[in-house]
Structures are given as structure tokens and as C-alpha cells.
Design a protein around this motif. Structure first.
Motif, mmCIF file in Angstrom:
data_model
loop_
_atom_site.group_PDB
_atom_site.id
_atom_site.type_symbol
_atom_site.label_atom_id
_atom_site.label_comp_id
_atom_site.label_asym_id
_atom_site.label_seq_id
_atom_site.Cartn_x
_atom_site.Cartn_y
_atom_site.Cartn_z
ATOM 1 N N ALA A 118 0.713 -1.162 -0.110
ATOM 2 C CA ALA A 118 0.036 0.030 0.078
ATOM 3 C C ALA A 118 0.918 1.119 0.117
ATOM 4 C CB ALA A 118 -0.901 0.014 1.297
ATOM 5 N N THR A 119 1.723 1.290 0.847
ATOM 6 C CA THR A 119 3.078 2.504 0.925
ATOM 7 C C THR A 119 3.526 2.671 -0.608
ATOM 8 O OG1 THR A 119 3.431 1.879 3.282
ATOM 9 C CG2 THR A 119 4.845 3.350 1.884
ATOM 10 N N GLU A 120 3.889 1.515 -1.035
ATOM 11 C CA GLU A 120 4.592 1.693 -2.495
ATOM 12 C C GLU A 120 3.619 2.193 -3.566
ATOM 13 O OE1 GLU A 120 6.015 -2.020 -5.437
ATOM 14 O OE2 GLU A 120 6.724 -1.983 -3.346
ATOM 15 N N ALA A 121 2.422 1.677 -3.407
ATOM 16 C CA ALA A 121 1.228 2.241 -4.391
ATOM 17 C C ALA A 121 0.861 3.622 -4.136
ATOM 18 C CB ALA A 121 0.091 1.340 -4.432
ATOM 19 N N LEU A 122 0.773 4.006 -3.010
ATOM 20 C CA LEU A 122 0.257 5.351 -2.638
ATOM 21 C C LEU A 122 1.476 6.420 -2.683
ATOM 22 C CD1 LEU A 122 -1.716 7.498 -1.403
ATOM 23 C CD2 LEU A 122 -0.616 6.980 0.924
ATOM 24 N N PHE A 123 2.614 6.146 -2.490
ATOM 25 C CA PHE A 123 3.947 6.764 -3.047
ATOM 26 C C PHE A 123 3.918 6.929 -4.691
ATOM 27 C CE2 PHE A 123 8.257 7.403 -4.376
ATOM 28 C CZ PHE A 123 8.583 8.531 -3.847
ATOM 29 N N ARG A 124 3.636 6.079 -5.208
ATOM 30 C CA ARG A 124 3.602 6.219 -6.823
ATOM 31 C C ARG A 124 2.450 7.193 -7.371
ATOM 32 N NH1 ARG A 124 4.427 7.810 -10.684
ATOM 33 N NH2 ARG A 124 5.206 7.134 -12.835
ATOM 34 N N VAL A 125 1.372 6.952 -6.407
ATOM 35 C CA VAL A 125 0.342 7.852 -6.957
ATOM 36 C C VAL A 125 0.593 9.412 -6.468
ATOM 37 C CG1 VAL A 125 -2.056 8.617 -6.223
ATOM 38 C CG2 VAL A 125 -1.516 6.244 -6.898
ATOM 39 N N MET A 126 1.174 9.512 -5.240
ATOM 40 C CA MET A 126 1.427 10.909 -4.824
ATOM 41 C C MET A 126 2.562 11.462 -5.787
ATOM 42 S SD MET A 126 1.465 10.469 -0.882
ATOM 43 C CE MET A 126 1.846 11.647 -0.207
ATOM 44 N N ARG A 127 3.388 10.788 -6.208
ATOM 45 C CA ARG A 127 4.485 11.190 -7.077
ATOM 46 C C ARG A 127 3.850 11.587 -8.299
ATOM 47 N NH1 ARG A 127 9.054 7.218 -10.146
ATOM 48 N NH2 ARG A 127 9.598 8.853 -11.428
ATOM 49 N N PHE A 128 2.768 10.628 -8.906
ATOM 50 C CA PHE A 128 2.044 11.126 -10.074
ATOM 51 C C PHE A 128 1.523 12.536 -9.977
ATOM 52 C CE2 PHE A 128 -1.294 11.365 -13.057
ATOM 53 C CZ PHE A 128 -0.996 10.990 -14.263
ATOM 54 N N GLY A 129 0.633 12.641 -8.805
ATOM 55 C CA GLY A 129 0.143 14.118 -8.519
ATOM 56 C C GLY A 129 0.902 15.341 -8.453
ATOM 57 N N PHE A 130 2.036 15.178 -7.855
ATOM 58 C CA PHE A 130 3.040 16.251 -7.669
ATOM 59 C C PHE A 130 3.793 16.344 -9.082
ATOM 60 C CE2 PHE A 130 2.837 15.208 -3.038
ATOM 61 C CZ PHE A 130 2.126 16.556 -2.546
ATOM 62 N N GLU A 131 4.202 15.445 -9.521
ATOM 63 C CA GLU A 131 5.179 15.442 -10.668
ATOM 64 C C GLU A 131 4.506 16.000 -11.978
ATOM 65 O OE1 GLU A 131 8.150 12.499 -11.207
ATOM 66 O OE2 GLU A 131 8.756 13.041 -8.992
ATOM 67 N N GLU A 132 3.422 15.048 -12.261
ATOM 68 C CA GLU A 132 2.535 15.146 -13.439
ATOM 69 C C GLU A 132 1.517 15.914 -13.473
ATOM 70 O OE1 GLU A 132 3.735 13.328 -16.068
ATOM 71 O OE2 GLU A 132 5.214 12.530 -14.934
ATOM 72 N N LEU A 133 0.959 16.238 -12.395
ATOM 73 C CA LEU A 133 -0.342 17.064 -12.417
ATOM 74 C C LEU A 133 0.130 18.405 -11.558
ATOM 75 C CD1 LEU A 133 -3.089 14.674 -11.067
ATOM 76 C CD2 LEU A 133 -2.630 15.246 -13.334
ATOM 77 N N GLU A 134 1.201 18.595 -10.967
ATOM 78 C CA GLU A 134 1.924 19.677 -10.532
ATOM 79 C C GLU A 134 1.049 20.274 -9.141
ATOM 80 O OE1 GLU A 134 2.380 22.311 -13.718
ATOM 81 O OE2 GLU A 134 4.513 21.725 -14.113
ATOM 82 N N LEU A 135 0.464 19.251 -8.510
ATOM 83 C CA LEU A 135 -0.444 19.668 -7.407
ATOM 84 C C LEU A 135 0.486 20.380 -6.226
ATOM 85 C CD1 LEU A 135 -2.516 16.259 -7.000
ATOM 86 C CD2 LEU A 135 -3.100 18.642 -7.843
ATOM 87 N N HIS A 136 -0.235 21.074 -5.446
ATOM 88 C CA HIS A 136 0.510 21.691 -4.493
ATOM 89 C C HIS A 136 0.002 20.959 -3.040
ATOM 90 C CE1 HIS A 136 1.123 24.858 -1.280
ATOM 91 N NE2 HIS A 136 0.026 24.708 -0.927
ATOM 92 N N ARG A 137 -0.770 20.391 -2.832
ATOM 93 C CA ARG A 137 -1.175 19.646 -1.576
ATOM 94 C C ARG A 137 -1.754 18.238 -1.915
ATOM 95 N NH1 ARG A 137 -5.233 20.007 2.171
ATOM 96 N NH2 ARG A 137 -4.626 19.545 4.483
#
Length: 198
Positions: A118-137
Motif C-alpha cells: 500500500a505504501t509503494e502504491a500510494l507513494f507512486r500515486v502521490m509522485r504522479f500528483g506532484f510531478e505530472e499534475l503539479e499539485l500543491h497539496r
């Protein structure tokens, strides 16, 4: 987040981690999904009830296809890289476009609990959010008592921001919700013991 970034979910891209291929959920995943979605232990701290039969699961996954097409669904199927078996889901529950923020959620089959998946998957989703979608939070809402989910959030760099006492009516009971969150600049500074791949 502008519409061009949001529209990526109309054709949700597959992403990988060391142990997982994260891809679009499909009706053909119904047997694997039902295997864990029928378990009350899985849905204990979730908003949805356990699935009653495979037909329900198959109908749900068929419905999800239209939601993907409309750009209204943001979850990946978690499949084992070695076997292709679907063992859960992870993705974004909602977006707050005006504030460039997103909520994340994750569900995993009990057969794979306590293995860091679960940690592995969530980290990847968060990385996608911050890097690809340029999310702030990015944040997560976790029901009180779900200590395993809290642990996953902390391992991915989230901090406990607030506790909302009996703030959500779920399955006839008012539940206390804990808010965990991390900012992009904080996430970028984090060092993890596992690596993800594009």
C-alpha cells in the motif's frame, strides 16, 4: 489544475512500481476484486459496503468504464507485476482545482497487508500528483481506528493535521476523521527505502 492535466484520466496511463503494474480497472478484474471487496474487514473503515456477489462487482466495473471515459474517475487497479492479479486500488478520490489539491485513497486485499505494498502504491500515486499534475497539496481522510492506513500515510510523508470529531455519518454511525497531508515541497525532500519507475 487546468483541464488539460485533468483530462489525463480519460485515458488513465499505466504506471509501475517495483512490484506493481498500476493500470485502468477493467470488467475482467471482477473475480479478483470480489475476492477482497466481499470481506467486511476490508470495508470496515471505508464509505462503501462489501460487495454482495460477483455480478455486482462486474456491474460496478462496467460502470467505472464510463466514468473513466468522462474523466470522472481517478483510481488505478493494483496488479502484481509477476502474475497480473488485481489486489486492490489506489488513486485520487477528488480534486480541489481552485486550490490545486487532491484527496487520495487506497484499498488492498488482506492477503497482501503488512508487506509495504500500500505504501509503494500510494507513494507512486502521490509522485504522479506532484510531478505530472503539479499539485500543491495531497491529503487523506482516515477514519479513527484505521491505524494501518495512518501508518501508510505517515510512511509517504504525510503529517496528521487535524481530527474532526464524529464529523462523517457512515453506515448509520458518526465517525471521527483524521486528516493527513503533505505539500509538494515537503514531498520532494523525502527519502524512501524503495524506488519507483516511470
Amino acid at each position: 489544475m487546468n483541464k488539460s492535466k485533468f483530462s489525463v484520466f480519460k485515458k488513465i496511463p499505466s504506471v509501475t512500481t517495483p512490484r506493481l503494474i498500476m493500470r485502468k480497472m477493467l470488467p475482467s478484474d471482477s473475480e479478483d476484486m470480489f475476492e477482497y471487496a466481499k470481506n467486511p474487514a476490508v470495508t470496515r473503515y471505508l464509505l462503501w459496503e462489501e460487495h454482495v456477489n460477483k455480478k455486482f462487482t462486474h456491474s460496478y466495473l462496467k460502470f467505472i468504464q464510463s466514468q473513466y471515459a468522462a474523466g470522472n474517475f481517478y483510481d488505478w487497479a493494483l496488479t502484481l507485476a509477476e502474475s497480473g492479479k488485481m489486489i486492490g486500488t489506489c488513486g485520487f478520490s477528488s480534486f480541489d482545482e481552485s486550490n490545486n489539491a487532491a484527496e487520495v485513497g487506497y484499498v488492498l486485499s488482506p492477503d497482501y497487508w503488512r508487506q509495504g505494498i500500500a505504501t509503494e502504491a500510494l507513494f507512486r500515486v502521490m509522485r504522479f500528483g506532484f510531478e505530472e499534475l503539479e499539485l500543491h497539496r495531497i491529503y487523506a481522510r482516515i477514519m479513527e481506528g484505521n491505524t494501518a492506513s495512518e501508518a501508510v500515510a505517515r510512511k509517504c510523508g504525510m503529517r496528521h493535521e487535524a481530527t474532526l470529531c464524529k464529523a462523517l455519518l457512515v453506515k448509520g454511525e458518526y465517525r471521527t476523521i483524521k486528516i493527513y497531508a503533505v505539500l509538494r515541497e515537503e514531498f520532494q525532500k523525502l527519502s524512501f527505502s524503495f524506488e519507483t519507475e516511470s
